[in-house]
Design an enzyme around this catalytic site. Structure first.
Site, mmCIF file in Angstrom:
data_model
loop_
_atom_site.group_PDB
_atom_site.id
_atom_site.type_symbol
_atom_site.label_atom_id
_atom_site.label_comp_id
_atom_site.label_asym_id
_atom_site.label_seq_id
_atom_site.Cartn_x
_atom_site.Cartn_y
_atom_site.Cartn_z
ATOM 1 N N GLU A 50 48.003 42.211 37.705
ATOM 2 C CA GLU A 50 46.581 41.886 37.554
ATOM 3 C C GLU A 50 45.700 42.936 38.210
ATOM 4 O O GLU A 50 44.640 43.273 37.700
ATOM 5 C CB GLU A 50 46.281 40.491 38.131
ATOM 6 C CG GLU A 50 46.850 39.345 37.299
ATOM 7 C CD GLU A 50 46.290 39.301 35.875
ATOM 8 O OE1 GLU A 50 45.193 39.831 35.621
ATOM 9 O OE2 GLU A 50 46.974 38.743 35.002
ATOM 10 N N TYR A 133 39.010 35.940 40.440
ATOM 11 C CA TYR A 133 39.787 36.180 39.218
ATOM 12 C C TYR A 133 41.283 36.300 39.534
ATOM 13 O O TYR A 133 42.118 35.628 38.921
ATOM 14 C CB TYR A 133 39.313 37.454 38.484
ATOM 15 C CG TYR A 133 40.288 37.811 37.393
ATOM 16 C CD1 TYR A 133 40.312 37.090 36.205
ATOM 17 C CD2 TYR A 133 41.258 38.803 37.583
ATOM 18 C CE1 TYR A 133 41.256 37.355 35.227
ATOM 19 C CE2 TYR A 133 42.210 39.073 36.612
ATOM 20 C CZ TYR A 133 42.201 38.341 35.438
ATOM 21 O OH TYR A 133 43.153 38.592 34.476
ATOM 22 N N ASP A 151 37.457 36.877 33.965
ATOM 23 C CA ASP A 151 37.080 38.293 34.077
ATOM 24 C C ASP A 151 36.119 38.632 32.934
ATOM 25 O O ASP A 151 35.633 37.725 32.235
ATOM 26 C CB ASP A 151 38.335 39.189 34.067
ATOM 27 C CG ASP A 151 39.051 39.151 32.728
ATOM 28 O OD1 ASP A 151 38.670 38.345 31.850
ATOM 29 O OD2 ASP A 151 39.998 39.940 32.537
#
Ligand code: SF4
Length: 366
Positions: A50, A133, A151
């Site tokens: 991520e 996020y 996001d």
């Protein structure tokens, strides 16, 4: 079709929400791309992926991810690694503060949480580098918790699905989007739902020309029903990147060239680079870098020649680099230990950011 306003997300049409949950989860199950970080539910690997995926395309991330987890297969390995080695593994991905925070976060997890990424939302958000996020992505994908992961891609999808006309570049819109996320993320299989939203944003509900015909949530989409999908999301225009004239020195000492480690904070912190100086207005071309070499590094050059230009664009900044070949005359002992003389072959052992790799490639004739 209803258009929703900030504050009334709990009133979202439940039938529509259930439809979005079902269609998206099914679609993701059948259509998602096979990516290395989707083969695992290890929170450390999800976290690494991520962080890499922020600001970087999937295709670019894949080899970096595989290399990174080979070099640092566990959280402990990353926490204990030398910063230099970690930066080297990130070389070329840019936005180096991401990897510094990742390593800082890994150290906190190892020291304070026994190496286990916390499962609690409030706890995980205390870890450096983990914002809402990343917290949502890790908790939902690794631990199957019903936490949203919002996001830019997801905000675009929500704007269109619910006809939200607020400017998505504003912080308050992001927090409204997170509220929507909390309402729509299902308790059952939140991992597939969140990844489905991300995948939809990446493949179907793209920034320009969304492929509504192929979209699994077409039937629930407010923007598509109204034909305004190309007008959403609202996003105010980015300011043009500020341009900076930079003088870059290739100081040669036989076949070796000078590189220096940049300061530990600021742009491209702790990475290795050729010495550089911002061109001051009214100064002769090349004279800024001569002064910086002498005053900051104790390097005196007696002959300097312009060789080529190179450009690099950061998010808010554009460097116009003028590169000079400089002949070393003498050195003065200054307390600046972080300079090295290296051959062009040896440079590969140092973490060099993309801006200076562009210079390096031009020296090599690339
Ligand atoms: S129908 Fe079109 S605009 Fe709506 S979510 Fe799907 S791709 Fe996006």
């Amino acid at each position: 079709m209803a258009m929703y306003r900030a504050g009334d997300w709990n009133d979202l049409d439940q039938i529509k929400v259930l439809g979005v949950q079902r269609e998206l989860t099914d679609w993701y199950g059948k259509n998602h791309r096979k990516l290395p970080w989707r083969e695992t539910s290890d929170p450390y690997y999800i976290w690494v992926s991520e962080v890499m995926l922020q600001q970087t395309r999937v295709d670019t991330v894949i080899p970096y991810f595989l290399n990174f987890i080979e070099k640092f297969p566990t959280m402990e390995d990353l926490a204990q690694a030398h910063e230099e080695e970690v930066l080297k593994a990130w070389e070329g991905l840019g936005y180096y503060s991401r990897v510094r925070n990742l390593q800082r976060g890994a150290k906190v997890v190892v020291e304070q949480y026994g190496g286990q990424v916390p499962k609690d939302l409030q706890e995980i958000k205390k870890i450096p580098g983990i914002g809402p996020y990343t917290a949502g992505a890790v908790l939902s994908i690794a631990y199957d918790q019903a936490v949203p992961a919002v996001d830019g891609n997801v905000m675009r999808v929500f704007s269109r699905l619910f006809c939200i006309e607020d400017d998505i570049s504003e912080g308050k819109t992001r927090s409204e989007m997170e509220k929507i996320g909390r309402v729509v993320v299902p308790r059952e299989n939140p991992s597939s739902f969140n990844q489905g939203l991300m995948e939809l944003g990446a493949l179907i509900c793209t920034p320009t020309s969304p492929k509504c015909i192929a979209c699994p949530v077409y039937g629930q989409c407010c923007a598509a029903q109204r034909g305004i999908q190309n007008e959403l999301p609202i996003k105010k225009k980015k300011q043009a990147a500020k341009e900076v004239q930079l003088e870059v020195a290739l100081v040669w000492n036989d076949d070796k060239v000078l590189i220096m480690k940049r300061p530990g904070d600021g742009l491209l912190a702790s990475l290795w680079a050729f010495p550089s100086a911002v061109r001051e207005e009214g100064w002769e071309p090349g004279s800024n870098i001569i002064a910086v070499l002498k005053e900051e590094y104790g390097i005196i050059v007696d002959d300097i020649n312009y060789v080529f230009d190179a450009q690099h664009v950061f998010t808010h900044l554009k460097w116009n680099m003028e590169v000079y070949d400089c002949k070393l005359s003498s050195t003065v002992e200054l307390d600046y230990p972080q300079i090295q003389w290296v051959t062009l072959d040896e440079i590969g052992n140092y973490a060099i950011p993309t801006a200076f790799m562009k210079v390096l490639r031009k020296i090599d004739g690339g």
